[in-house]
Design an enzyme around this catalytic site. Structure first.
Site: not given
Length: 558
Positions: A114-115, A130, A226, A228, A231, A244, A263
């Site tokens: 949860e952010v 976070k 990662d 993408k 992010n 991230d 991903t």
């Protein structure tokens, strides 16, 4: 003839009655026919077969069955079989049921983070907080991943990577206090504000900042793995940062790493093939992002296209991406592989040797300054980084491939031999002043509206069920002590300076902050010796002098 037909039909009916998969349809010698060779006779297979998960445990039916049987024998691995089953159900679910399946998968197999926004009371600075639930981390055995993200963020200090300022814990949760990014992520901007994609100028600006971020990560020997749109986050002004770092890993000096992580649709061919690599997957990811920002969908999978993972991976390894009119020639060349050099000549230009590897070619410069490696050999009108002159190339090696970010072979990929400097030198970035960009002196092409919220409807965190059957004990304290280490030195110092606290603390005009008494800090008073009743009585009568004896030490100062 009729007898032969009758006999053949009789045998056919008998075989059909036996049925495929039924024992009575087998030969009596079936065990002997299917007898497997000894293990010692299969030693050569160890060197020839593919040993990655996708080949052994997914593509091959018997391998897939053996993998499931093995996981079923161990209690800690049974959950992986369950995960494979629910993912298979998710892939064939109807559109209206997919959201429910997705929430169920997130709830069961992934730790929900949860952010929220938070503010430091001492300085007033805003951050993103976070929150990681301890029980979810323990249930999913996510301690290593959480600690890895914390250490990677702690190590990097870059204006192009989300920074970590504080870590702390409460009874139930762990917290990462990060740079706040109010502008949303690139995926939302690409697909939810007008027609999909950006104009090329905006896409190249973001690509330049990503290039700087990857360079800062690689200076710390970190491969991100990662890259993408989800992010990549925008701040209040419109600059982007990489976020991230859960899948990031440090590459030891002079060595390589291996891991099939990332991903689907953004993983490089060498990652899919489970080969060794250093930083090549990140340059591939940058090529995928540039393509998606301009085209409006990823290079190997269209937006909302329903396609299986195996097909996407096949496209990544085999297919060539398609380009529309949205791409300029420079934007095409930075993404896709082009064969040969353009033959260009001009009178009055001095020719010298080209730094292209392999066959020799000729290149020319108006003032004789050297082109950055072989990149300018791929553009007939590229600016010289030193003096601003034009570089015109004439090359004889027609069969040489010009490197690009989406080159399948990592050895030929742009950035894999010359690093970030090689990518920055590509003609697509000819209008970017990287020194000013790194100094935060360039205005971004888009500034987020401070009154807008750049995200879709946030999933209510209450939809995730309470974690049951997981208990925290003293064995988890080591992990918590490594994670919750308080403030991070460099971001904390920057916060003290930017907030003005450092200046205010050092001002002593009001006399509030007085220097400590040096004498008081250095003096160590000797405690008085305890005296009995008779000693005090005789001293009052004058029988004992108040002057210390030779054996008594006077109080001394250091």
């Amino acid at each position: 003839m009729e007898l032969e037909n009758l006999l053949a039909n009789t045998l056919l009916l008998k075989a059909r009655q036996g049925g495929y998969g039924k024992k009575r349809g087998r030969s009596k010698k079936w065990r002997e026919m299917l007898k497997l060779p000894q293990v010692s006779q299969c030693s050569e297979l160890r060197c020839s077969i593919e040993k990655d998960y996708n080949s052994l445990c997914d593509k091959q039916p018997i391998g897939r069955l053996l993998f499931r049987q093995f996981c079923d024998t161990r209690h800690d691995l049974k959950i992986y079989i369950k995960f494979l089953d629910v993912v298979a159900e998710y892939e064939v679910a109807d559109d209206q049921d997919r959201r429910g399946y997705g929430l169920s998968i997130l709830d069961t197999f992934f730790s929900a983070a949860e952010v929220c926004a938070c503010q430091v009371r001492a300085t007033g600075k805003m951050y993103a907080c976070k929150k990681l639930a301890k029980k979810r981390i323990k249930r999913r055995k996510g301690e290593a991943m959480a600690l890895n993200e914390k250490r990677m963020l702690e190590k990097v200090n870059s204006r192009f990577v989300v920074g970590l300022s504080y870590t702390y814990e409460t009874k139930d949760s762990l917290y990462l206090v990060l740079t706040i990014m109010n502008g949303g992520d690139l995926k939302y901007h690409i697909y939810n504000l007008g027609s999909p994609g950006f104009d090329e100028q905006r896409a190249i600006f973001y690509a330049a900042e990503l290039c700087c971020g990857l360079e800062d990560l690689q200076k710390e020997r970190i491969v991100y793995r990662d890259l993408k749109p989800e992010n990549i986050l925008l701040d209040d002004i419109g600059h982007i940062r990489i976020s991230d770092l859960g899948l990031a890993v440090e590459v030891p000096e002079g060595r390589t790493v291996r891991g099939r992580v990332g991903t689907v649709g953004y993983m490089a061919p060498e990652v899919i093939n489970n080969e060794n690599y250093t930083f090549s997957p990140d340059w591939w990811g940058l090529g995928c992002l540039i393509y998606e920002m301009i085209q409006g969908h990823s290079p190997f999978k269209k937006f909302k296209e329903k396609v299986k993972r195996q097909e996407v991976e096949r496209r990544v390894k085999k297919d060539t991406e398609e380009y529309s009119r949205k791409f300029s020639e420079d934007a095409k060349s930075v993404c896709r592989m082009r064969w040969g050099h353009p033959a260009v000549s001009a009178p009055g230009w001095r020719h010298t040797s080209c730094p292209c590897p392999g066959k020799r070619c000729n290149w020319a410069s108006a003032n004789g300054s050297k082109a950055e490696q072989s990149l300018f050999a791929f553009s007939k009108d590229a600016p010289d980084r030193e003096g601003g002159a034009k570089v015109i190339i004439s090359c004889k090696s027609k069969d040489k491939a010009a490197s690009s970010l989406l080159t399948k072979n990592p050895r030929q990929r742009l950035g894999c031999s010359g690093g970030a400097a090689e990518v920055k030198g590509h003609p697509v970035f000819k209008d970017i002043n990287f020194k000013k960009l790194e100094a935060n002196m360039l205005d971004p092409p888009f500034c987020p509206d401070p009154k807008a919220v750049y995200c879709k409807n946030v999933v209510d965190i209450d939809q995730f069920s309470t974690v049951r059957g997981v208990y925290l004990d003293t064995t988890d304290d080591t992990f918590y002590s490594q994670f919750a280490t308080g403030s991070v030195s460099i971001p904390w110092q920057n916060e003290m300076i930017e907030s003005g606290c450092f200046k205010d603390i050092n001002e002593s005009d009001t006399g509030e902050y007085v220097a400590l008494d040096l004498q008081e800090t250095l003096c160590h008073p000797v405690p008085k010796p305890k005296r009995g009743f008779f000693y005090r009585l005789l001293r009052r009568g004058g029988c004992i002098s108040g002057v210390p004896s030779d054996k008594e030490e006077l109080p001394s100062t250091v």
